[in-house]
Scaffold this motif. Structure first.
Motif, PDB file in Angstrom:
ATOM      1  N   MET B 118       4.298   0.752 -26.113  1.00 55.69           N
ATOM      2  CA  MET B 118       4.527  -0.623 -26.154  1.00 55.69           C
ATOM      3  C   MET B 118       5.419  -1.073 -24.887  1.00 55.69           C
ATOM      4  SD  MET B 118       2.017  -1.766 -28.006  1.00 55.69           S
ATOM      5  CE  MET B 118       2.473  -3.553 -27.541  1.00 55.69           C
ATOM      6  N   VAL B 119       6.528  -0.360 -24.585  1.00 55.58           N
ATOM      7  CA  VAL B 119       7.260  -0.366 -23.379  1.00 55.58           C
ATOM      8  C   VAL B 119       6.546  -0.319 -22.108  1.00 55.58           C
ATOM      9  CG1 VAL B 119       9.350   0.268 -22.322  1.00 55.58           C
ATOM     10  CG2 VAL B 119       9.238   0.087 -24.741  1.00 55.58           C
ATOM     11  N   SER B 120       5.638   0.414 -22.285  1.00 56.56           N
ATOM     12  CA  SER B 120       4.981   0.596 -20.951  1.00 56.56           C
ATOM     13  C   SER B 120       3.960  -0.491 -20.845  1.00 56.56           C
ATOM     14  CB  SER B 120       4.005   1.706 -20.833  1.00 56.56           C
ATOM     15  OG  SER B 120       2.765   1.615 -21.770  1.00 56.56           O
ATOM     16  N   GLU B 121       3.381  -1.105 -21.933  1.00 59.09           N
ATOM     17  CA  GLU B 121       2.625  -2.304 -21.628  1.00 59.09           C
ATOM     18  C   GLU B 121       3.555  -3.629 -21.334  1.00 59.09           C
ATOM     19  OE1 GLU B 121      -0.550  -2.833 -22.513  1.00 59.09           O
ATOM     20  OE2 GLU B 121      -0.987  -0.880 -23.748  1.00 59.09           O
ATOM     21  N   GLU B 122       4.801  -3.449 -21.842  1.00 52.78           N
ATOM     22  CA  GLU B 122       5.834  -4.627 -21.571  1.00 52.78           C
ATOM     23  C   GLU B 122       6.111  -4.702 -20.085  1.00 52.78           C
ATOM     24  OE1 GLU B 122       9.170  -3.958 -23.891  1.00 52.78           O
ATOM     25  OE2 GLU B 122      10.594  -4.888 -22.290  1.00 52.78           O
ATOM     26  N   GLY B 209       5.971   6.965 -25.232  1.00 54.20           N
ATOM     27  CA  GLY B 209       7.183   6.016 -25.771  1.00 54.20           C
ATOM     28  C   GLY B 209       8.140   6.781 -26.289  1.00 54.20           C
ATOM     29  N   VAL B 210       9.139   6.338 -27.113  1.00 56.24           N
ATOM     30  CA  VAL B 210       9.893   6.866 -27.799  1.00 56.24           C
ATOM     31  C   VAL B 210      10.119   6.197 -29.245  1.00 56.24           C
ATOM     32  CG1 VAL B 210      12.386   7.502 -28.148  1.00 56.24           C
ATOM     33  CG2 VAL B 210      11.387   7.930 -25.831  1.00 56.24           C
ATOM     34  N   ASN B 211      10.484   6.770 -30.409  1.00 54.03           N
ATOM     35  CA  ASN B 211      10.443   6.007 -31.565  1.00 54.03           C
ATOM     36  C   ASN B 211      11.973   6.099 -31.836  1.00 54.03           C
ATOM     37  OD1 ASN B 211       7.447   7.130 -32.343  1.00 54.03           O
ATOM     38  ND2 ASN B 211       7.854   5.164 -33.036  1.00 54.03           N
ATOM     39  N   PHE B 212      12.580   7.244 -31.822  1.00 50.28           N
ATOM     40  CA  PHE B 212      13.915   7.230 -31.986  1.00 50.28           C
ATOM     41  C   PHE B 212      14.474   8.353 -30.923  1.00 50.28           C
ATOM     42  CE2 PHE B 212      11.965   7.011 -36.242  1.00 50.28           C
ATOM     43  CZ  PHE B 212      12.384   5.830 -36.583  1.00 50.28           C
ATOM     44  N   ILE B 242       9.433   6.512 -21.830  1.00 46.94           N
ATOM     45  CA  ILE B 242      10.286   5.173 -21.397  1.00 46.94           C
ATOM     46  C   ILE B 242      10.466   4.540 -22.735  1.00 46.94           C
ATOM     47  CG2 ILE B 242       7.584   4.173 -21.109  1.00 46.94           C
ATOM     48  CD1 ILE B 242       9.197   2.274 -19.129  1.00 46.94           C
ATOM     49  N   THR B 243      11.689   3.895 -22.711  1.00 46.57           N
ATOM     50  CA  THR B 243      12.132   3.376 -23.985  1.00 46.57           C
ATOM     51  C   THR B 243      13.165   2.157 -24.083  1.00 46.57           C
ATOM     52  OG1 THR B 243      12.922   3.807 -26.313  1.00 46.57           O
ATOM     53  CG2 THR B 243      14.023   4.946 -24.536  1.00 46.57           C
ATOM     54  N   GLY B 244      13.132   1.337 -24.730  1.00 49.17           N
ATOM     55  CA  GLY B 244      14.007   0.163 -24.718  1.00 49.17           C
ATOM     56  C   GLY B 244      15.376   0.943 -25.109  1.00 49.17           C
ATOM     57  N   ILE B 245      16.593   0.266 -24.591  1.00 47.13           N
ATOM     58  CA  ILE B 245      17.842   0.890 -24.974  1.00 47.13           C
ATOM     59  C   ILE B 245      18.333   0.913 -26.234  1.00 47.13           C
ATOM     60  CG2 ILE B 245      18.946   0.318 -22.569  1.00 47.13           C
ATOM     61  CD1 ILE B 245      19.998  -2.192 -23.446  1.00 47.13           C
ATOM     62  N   GLU B 246      17.554  -0.016 -27.125  1.00 45.55           N
ATOM     63  CA  GLU B 246      18.123  -0.171 -28.312  1.00 45.55           C
ATOM     64  C   GLU B 246      17.641   0.867 -29.360  1.00 45.55           C
ATOM     65  OE1 GLU B 246      15.364  -1.473 -26.991  1.00 45.55           O
ATOM     66  OE2 GLU B 246      13.881  -2.132 -28.598  1.00 45.55           O
ATOM     67  N   LYS B 247      16.579   1.822 -28.860  1.00 49.82           N
ATOM     68  CA  LYS B 247      16.117   2.858 -29.724  1.00 49.82           C
ATOM     69  C   LYS B 247      17.058   4.192 -30.071  1.00 49.82           C
ATOM     70  CE  LYS B 247      11.752   1.204 -30.494  1.00 49.82           C
ATOM     71  NZ  LYS B 247      10.674   1.841 -29.706  1.00 49.82           N
ATOM     72  N   VAL B 248      18.218   3.940 -29.643  1.00 51.07           N
ATOM     73  CA  VAL B 248      19.012   5.197 -29.849  1.00 51.07           C
ATOM     74  C   VAL B 248      19.920   5.232 -31.161  1.00 51.07           C
ATOM     75  CG1 VAL B 248      20.859   4.082 -28.852  1.00 51.07           C
ATOM     76  CG2 VAL B 248      20.916   6.606 -28.933  1.00 51.07           C
ATOM     77  N   LEU B 298      15.269   1.325 -20.761  1.00 48.83           N
ATOM     78  CA  LEU B 298      14.892  -0.132 -19.905  1.00 48.83           C
ATOM     79  C   LEU B 298      15.782  -1.164 -20.822  1.00 48.83           C
ATOM     80  CD1 LEU B 298      13.026  -1.913 -18.376  1.00 48.83           C
ATOM     81  CD2 LEU B 298      11.564  -1.948 -20.492  1.00 48.83           C
ATOM     82  N   ASP B 299      16.230  -2.053 -20.128  1.00 44.66           N
ATOM     83  CA  ASP B 299      16.925  -3.389 -20.743  1.00 44.66           C
ATOM     84  C   ASP B 299      16.006  -4.555 -20.857  1.00 44.66           C
ATOM     85  OD1 ASP B 299      18.453  -5.562 -21.054  1.00 44.66           O
ATOM     86  OD2 ASP B 299      19.760  -5.156 -19.615  1.00 44.66           O
TER      87      ASP B 299
END
Lengths: 224, 477
Positions: B118-122, B209-212, B242-248, B298-299
């Motif tokens: 979804m981040v790649s869609e974003e 993407g990345v889930n965790f 590719i992932t949002g920074i919050e997934k960590v 990604l921020d």
């Protein structure tokens, strides 16, 4: 400033009080553990795998290779991809028949990818363990049994020793100290590949194996 | 091939919603799909105590991870780098795309095969790559279908949920060479499998993407059923995640509870077919796997949510989609009406940080505040509280302390702020309230018969002839 520094500096603005107490994951799983024996764990694993179209066979150390070859013959398989320098690979080779060719994964994929995609019916790998709660097989691909073995061939045979079945995922990763060092790739596999992307209709054989066959190897012939 | 992401959902959100509401076929699809997903989830949580305990644990893990986010991101970066993974940081979509393009150019890539992200869609990845002359091909069956149709996903977990099998059968017959019309789902999936197997084998780069993302071990966890995610991350020579920074998350042991919540909440599965944990590129003695692995962090507005004590909870999200599956608004208008990458309740609260509140505030108003999303959220995000906060932000006076977000105050109009200003005066001063209600009850004949949106489907509001205080006075002995 680089993107990295800008992002980190925005995150470091101490506007929100930090929560420093680490979540009690161990406490949760401790309180919800069933303390099952091997037979109970095996039964749970079996039920979960059967629910997702997985074929299971009870085998022993002595007969698993002949069971595998019988199943392969019934399915009309012509080739089975095996690992290199593994005891189970050697055992299977020892009872090889003329009808089924055993192909060792003995060189980097780059030189024979087309053959793997188009010319190999099935594969055999050893599971590192399993998770009874969800019916997941734990696979840690190795140089001997690389990653694509459990993904590309249409039928995937997995040899699983029942005494390596853990109750849940947390129990597996803590008992085996996964956090001390992870391999390049670790997997949980539950059934053959599937999708429900067309009008919520479940279909097996999406991009990975169409069939998953698990050989449950019991110790000293004790049937679970 | 794929449509550009709609960047101004305010412009025709209402028109798109109405178009779906006027389409009984589509409404039936959505209702059927939502009922299916709700029932599947419900069956996974027979024990309420277990569910509530696990949600509490999941929420505490996500809150702890966010509280320590800068440290965990640095730890993740250090560990991944030590494992041989290249880590990149992107402040916004264009930066993320530029990083991916640079990697693609370095390896002379012509074809990218994509796992679901979804981040790649974003960030509008496909469109950007196509403009740069690189094919970006979707491999998740649902994503493949919507890409073939030139559409965007309408659901974050089930991208083609808006399409019937008849529509997909026709699409395949029209768009896939050599395919004759069939409504047999197994046959359709085998067509997709055949086409995409070639694509996996030919691709230069796999994108996922990345889930965790686990900081302590430098491990990227991906959850899927089809095996396309494993293909994308194993077959091509280069893997870009590719992932949002919050997934960590900090520890590997934080994954099992979140994984359980994710798959049970999303598709009603105790676990997905594959849980794929990647910690590095191919080692010298290994025979397959990508030779290069990259992670783009990604921020894209997430730090804005992070900076606010209340809105930070938005980032707890693990993208299960349960909030949309249980939303009475989403069930009726579907994902495309929202016009944003992320639809439904989570889309309404995360999109303002990505696109600006000025472009997204109508989504915060498209809610009955029924709270179903709060109840099912596996990590206990107080979604309706955040929706109300965003409504207030949208009405805030710009350039003041009450306006804290990009695009705050965009919904503010002189008429509305005057009316609500008077309302607030009347309701906080008893003398004024007495006087105003006296005039209202006596002047009820003057009530307009046209009362804007209210009278479009309802009878006009007319004040009672007697106020409550008058009625009480009449009943005094």
């Amino acid at each position: 400033m680089s993107a990295r520094e800008q992002i980190l500096s925005r995150l470091r603005q101490p506007l929100v009080a930090a929560q420093h107490v680490s979540p009690d994951v161990a406490g949760w799983f401790g309180a919800h553990r069933r303390s099952e024996d091997v037979a109970q764990r095996t039964a749970r694993l079996r039920a979960a795998l059967e629910a997702v179209h997985t074929e299971l066979h009870d085998v022993t150390h002595d007969n698993w290779s002949s069971v595998l070859l019988q199943v392969a013959a019934v399915k009309g398989l012509r080739q089975i991809l095996i690992g290199t320098n593994t005891p189970h690979g050697a055992q299977l080779q020892a009872c090889q028949t003329d009808d089924i060719k055993l192909i060792p994964y003995d060189r980097p994929i780059d030189s024979w990818q087309d053959l793997l995609f188009d010319g190999v019916d099935a594969s055999l790998t050893l599971a590192r363990g399993a998770v009874a709660e969800t019916g997941s097989l734990i696979l840690w691909p190795t140089p001997s049994e690389p990653r694509l073995m459990s993904l590309v061939p249409s039928i995937h045979f997995v040899l699983l020793d029942v005494d390596t079945i853990h109750e849940d995922f947390y129990a597996a990763m803590t008992a085996e100290s996964w956090s001390a060092g992870m391999p390049t790739n670790a997997l949980l596999v539950c059934g053959p590949s599937k999708t429900a992307d067309i009008q919520q209709t479940l279909a097996y054989g999406a991009h990975g194996p169409k069939e998953l066959v698990v050989l449950l190897r019991n110790t000293e012939g004790s049937q679970a | 091939m794929s449509k550009v992401i709609h960047l101004h959902p305010t412009e025709d959100f209402k028109a798109r919603s109405k178009a779906v509401l006027d389409n009984p076929g589509q409404r039936k699809n959505f209702r059927g799909a939502m009922d299916f997903l709700q029932a599947k989830r419900r069956a996974q949580f027979p024990d309420q105590d277990e569910l509530q305990g696990l949600r509490e644990l999941g929420a505490s893990i996500r809150r702890y991870s966010l509280a320590n986010l800068p440290r965990l991101l640095e730890q993740l970066e250090a560990k991944l780098t030590a494992n041989g993974v290249h880590v990149h940081w992107a402040q916004n979509g264009p930066e993320a795309n530029a990083i991916a393009l640079k990697i693609a150019q370095q390896v002379h890539a012509k074809r990218i095969i994509k796992g679901k992200s979804m981040v790649s869609e974003e960030v509008g990845f496909n469109h950007f790559m196509e403009a740069a002359g690189i094919e970006a091909f979707e491999s998740d069956m649902g994503e493949y279908i919507v890409q073939l149709a030139g559409e965007a996903p309408s659901h974050i977990i089930m991208p083609a949920i808006h399409k019937t099998k008849q529509e997909i059968a026709q699409l395949f017959a029209d768009e896939v060479p050599g395919v004759t019309y069939t409504e047999d789902v197994d046959a359709l999936i085998q067509i997709g499998r055949r086409v995409l197997r070639r694509k996996f084998a030919e691709a230069d780069i796999g994108l996922s993407g990345v889930n965790f993302a686990v900081a302590e071990t430098g491990t990227l966890c991906l959850v899927e059923n089809e095996g396309n995610g494993r293909m994308c991350t194993t077959v091509p020579k280069v893997h870009i995640a590719i992932t949002g920074i919050e997934k960590v998350v900090e520890k590997l042991e934080h994954v099992p509870p979140l994984l359980s919540l994710l798959t049970r909440s999303a598709t009603g599965q105790s676990v997905t077919t594959y849980v794929n944990m990647i910690s590095g590129p191919r080692k010298p003695d290994e025979k397959d796997g990508p030779q290069e692995v990259h992670l783009i962090l990604l921020d894209n507005g997430r730090t804005q949510a992070y900076a606010d004590a209340e809105l930070r909870a938005t980032l707890q999200c693990i993208r299960c989609g349960a909030c949309m599956n249980h939303c009475p608004v989403y069930a009726r208008i579907g994902g495309h009406a929202y016009g944003t990458t992320y639809p439904g309740p989570i889309g309404a609260i995360i999109s303002p940080h990505m696109l600006g509140l000025d472009k997204t505030y109508p989504l915060a108003f498209a809610s009955t505040l029924c709270g179903a999303c709060n109840e099912v959220c596996p990590v206990k995000i107080p979604i309706t509280d955040i929706l109300v906060r965003l409504r207030n932000e949208a009405q805030a006076r710009p350039e003041t302390e009450e306006a804290t977000l990009r695009g705050s105050g965009a919904a503010r109009t002189l008429a509305a702020s005057t009316v609500w200003g008077m309302w607030s005066q009347v309701y906080s001063k008893s003398g004024l309230y007495k006087l105003a209600s006296w005039f209202m009850s006596r002047g009820r004949a003057l009530s307009p018969s046209e009362q804007g949106a209210w009278t479009r489907s309802r009878t006009p509001l007319i004040p009672a002839p007697k106020r409550l205080r008058d009625l009480m006075k009449d009943h005094q002995p």
